[in-house]
Write an enzyme that holds these catalytic residues in place. Structure first.
Site: not given
Ligand code: GRF
Length: 216
Positions: A105, A107, A134, A143
């Site tokens: 994932n 984050h 991360s 997370d």
């Molecule tokens: C990213 O900032 C990711 O870290 C968070 O949600 C956002 C997703 O962006 N969990 P995208 O859909 O990949 O443009």
């Protein structure tokens, strides 16, 4: 080397998905799976000729039933690795346990700081001077799984959650692409006691060097 079969799970915009789709990685993208039929990520997947599957989480009364059906659809694509890229769900413990060591994932914080939502605003409110993103292995704890790699960015005077998100996003893309590449090449794995990089245990998260390569 057989290309790693990768399924991406996304709930929204899909920019991380697109970064993976555009990168020249030794992977086969076997599907984009979304819990939101309106997710832009689905349109992007179709544009890249990647199977796009949506199951509407709102049509399910309980989380476990949805998660079982959703992850059964994911499993049909026979992925080696799941990449959660803006997949905005807490996943049922029993369901995610089946993907132990096979799901990562992205984050937007320097974990273990700021699990959950509104990470940029929380970093600003705490007057942090350094923020980041991360990539971690997914476990039942939100997370909370072992961290594989991180990027840092400075918080500047006057930064807002929006300005931080904007600066952080391209760095997230680079971090996620490099991590997927590392898994595909067999350099990154989850061992019994944590993350392994080239077979050796990591005692701190990997970083990106100037050439966007992961280094211990
Ligand atoms: C990213 O900032 C990711 O870290 C968070 O949600 C956002 C997703 O962006 N969990 P995208 O859909 O990949 O443009």
């Amino acid at each position: 080397m057989r290309p790693l079969r990768v399924a991406v799970l996304a709930s929204g915009r899909g920019s991380n998905f697109e970064a993976i789709a555009k990168a020249n990685l030794p992977i086969e993208l076997v599907g984009l799976f979304s819990d939101k039929p309106s997710a832009r990520a689905l349109e992007l997947a179709r544009a890249y000729d990647i199977p796009a599957v949506a199951l509407d989480a709102k049509k399910y009364t309980d989380r476990k039933t949805f998660d079982r059906e959703f992850f059964a659809r994911v499993a049909e694509a026979k992925p080696d690795l799941l990449v959660l890229a803006g997949f905005m769900r807490v996943i049922d413990d029993g369901v995610i346990a089946q993907w132990h060591g096979r799901a990562i994932n992205i984050h937007p914080s320097l974990l273990p700081k700021y699990t959950g939502l509104r990470t940029h605003q929380r970093a600003i409110d705490a007057r942090d001077v350094v923020h980041g993103a991360s990539v971690h292995f997914v476990t039942a704890e939100l997370d909370g799984g072992p961290v594989i790699a991180q990027v840092e960015l400075d918080i500047r005077d006057g930064d807002t959650a929006e300005s931080l998100a904007e600066r952080s996003l391209p760095m997230e893309h680079r971090l996620l692409v490099a991590t997927v590449d590392g898994v595909a090449r067999g350099r990154i794995a989850l061992g019994a006691h944590g993350v392994l990089f080239d077979g050796a245990p990591l005692n701190r998260p990997l970083r990106l060097d100037a050439e966007r390569k992961l280094v211990a």
